[in-house]
Design a protein around this motif. Structure first.
Motif, PDB file in Angstrom:
ATOM      1  N   SER A   1      24.206  34.765   5.089  1.00 25.84           N
ATOM      2  CA  SER A   1      25.203  35.823   5.340  1.00 25.84           C
ATOM      3  C   SER A   1      26.112  35.484   6.528  1.00 25.84           C
ATOM      4  CB  SER A   1      24.511  37.161   5.610  1.00 25.84           C
ATOM      5  OG  SER A   1      23.950  37.169   6.911  1.00 25.84           O
TER       6      SER A   1
ATOM      7  N   MET B   1      22.423  37.422   2.506  1.00 22.07           N
ATOM      8  CA  MET B   1      21.410  37.863   3.464  1.00 22.07           C
ATOM      9  C   MET B   1      21.020  36.712   4.388  1.00 22.07           C
ATOM     10  SD  MET B   1      21.000  40.971   2.360  1.00 22.07           S
ATOM     11  CE  MET B   1      19.724  41.487   3.487  1.00 22.07           C
TER      12      MET B   1
ATOM     13  N   THR C   1      20.927  40.034  -2.793  1.00 18.83           N
ATOM     14  CA  THR C   1      22.199  39.393  -3.180  1.00 18.83           C
ATOM     15  C   THR C   1      22.396  39.476  -4.697  1.00 18.83           C
ATOM     16  OG1 THR C   1      21.737  37.881  -1.350  1.00 18.83           O
ATOM     17  CG2 THR C   1      23.556  37.282  -2.814  1.00 18.83           C
TER      18      THR C   1
ATOM     19  N   ARG D   1      25.364  43.167   3.386  1.00 18.36           N
ATOM     20  CA  ARG D   1      24.016  42.601   3.497  1.00 18.36           C
ATOM     21  C   ARG D   1      23.057  43.690   3.041  1.00 18.36           C
ATOM     22  NH1 ARG D   1      24.041  40.232   9.491  1.00 18.36           N
ATOM     23  NH2 ARG D   1      25.253  42.096   9.934  1.00 18.36           N
TER      24      ARG D   1
END
Ligand code: F6R
Length: 333
Positions: A53, A49, A101, A75
């Motif tokens: 990411s 994220m 995550t 994500r």
């Protein structure tokens, strides 16, 4: 080891070129990659994220035309149903504590996927069943750790997909040279920040510069605490183009990231789009950076625009380091 003041965003961003060469894949991790390669890998799913990411988006755009398996980015708090045991999942979270995550990785482990993590610690560090971990140095802001994460992630995926791992020494040196030139030129990050002040920038990129435009938007959001957006070509030619009209003239500034590697059709349509925006009266900005490869171009744009976000923070009188709202939201979860 690079000397960086991790309480100062300018110091972290300035270290960008050096951080690119800081992480190397250990022989142990390298061996695990080779072992996995001997078996079956149906695809590579990169989870992460925010600042953690973006490297995955860069890696996907760089390698997607030369691999025979899909590389996807997630994500989200879950992974698509087609990701099953023969996929390799790479979970990237700088802090190691990002719940989306962690959830996605746990789901992947339930499905018996092979898995790697890239983190500086946190909960991700102690999750059982992960095949390998690449450990990052601690105390950076996740978004400032992009060069650390990107170099590690790219090398991992390159080894897994039989590419020669990129040696970042050369590009790191070139970036260090560039910064001195930028500071002296009329295109310094400071002058670009001054051009953006008072406007909402829309960073527009195509092909491998799509994730770079997204990174620029995120850095302006997080460092300068300012509205910014990004858009991707040619898709924006089919919708967003209509919103660039006189009602937005005083508020929006389009920033075109132009690549030396644009296809002929992309070059033509982007030139046409710039002309249309110009005719509408927009004070558009066009950025182009000379480079010897796509990866170099991506990293040069990223470094330059990261510096712009710091300068804009200064012009706006805000601390580029703090991310109070992100922290508050995370504490509410
Ligand atoms: C903060 C930042 C954020 C974080 C995101 C996820 O510098 O860039 O976008 O990256 O909140 O946290 P991590 O990276 O720790 O998984």
């Amino acid at each position: 080891m690079v000397q960086v003041d991790t309480n100062d965003m300018r110091s972290m961003v300035s270290a960008f070129p050096n951080l690119l060469t800081e992480i190397s894949i250990t022989p142990h991790v390298w061996k695990t990659c080779e072992k996995l390669r001997e078996g079956r890998i149906d695809g590579i799913c990169i989870i992460g994220m925010g600042g953690s990411s973006i490297s995955g988006l860069y890696v996907q755009s760089l390698l997607q035309d030369s691999v025979s398996i899909p590389i996807i980015n997630v994500r989200e708090t879950s992974i698509p149903s087609y990701i099953q045991k023969d996929w390799l999942v790479i979970a990237v979270s700088y802090s190691g504590n990002t719940f989306e995550t962690i959830r996605s990785l746990q789901e992947a482990l339930k499905r018996k996927c092979k898995s790697f993590v890239i983190t500086s610690g946190g909960k991700l560090h102690s999750i059982k069943g992960v095949n390998e971990e690449v450990t990052l140095p601690s105390s950076y802001q996740p978004r400032a750790a992009l060069p650390l994460i990107f170099s590690a992630l790219l090398n991992l995926v390159e080894i897994l997909t039989m590419h020669r791992p990129t040696d970042f020494t050369n590009v790191s040196e070139k970036l260090s040279d560039k910064v001195a030139n930028w500071e002296m030129s009329e295109f310094s990050p400071k002058s670009m920040a001054a051009d953006l002040l008072g406007y909402i920038p829309v960073f527009i990129g195509s092909q491998h510069l799509v994730p770079v435009a997204y990174r620029a938007k995120s850095q302006i959001n997080e460092n300068a605490k300012a509205m910014a957006f990004s858009s991707e070509l040619p898709e924006a030619n089919h919708n967003e183009i209509e919103s660039f009209n006189s009602s937005n003239l005083d508020s929006v500034i389009p920033v075109f990231l132009r690549s030396s590697y644009e296809t002929d059709s992309m070059r033509k349509s982007t030139d046409n789009l710039m002309q249309i925006y110009e005719e509408e009266g927009f004070p558009l900005l066009k950025l182009a950076i000379r480079s010897d490869s796509k990866i170099e171009e991506m990293l040069m744009f990223t470094f330059y625009l990261d510096l712009v976000s710091i300068e804009l923070a200064e012009l706006r009188g805000v601390n580029p380091l703090s991310v109070d709202k992100i922290t508050k939201l995370k504490s509410m979860q």
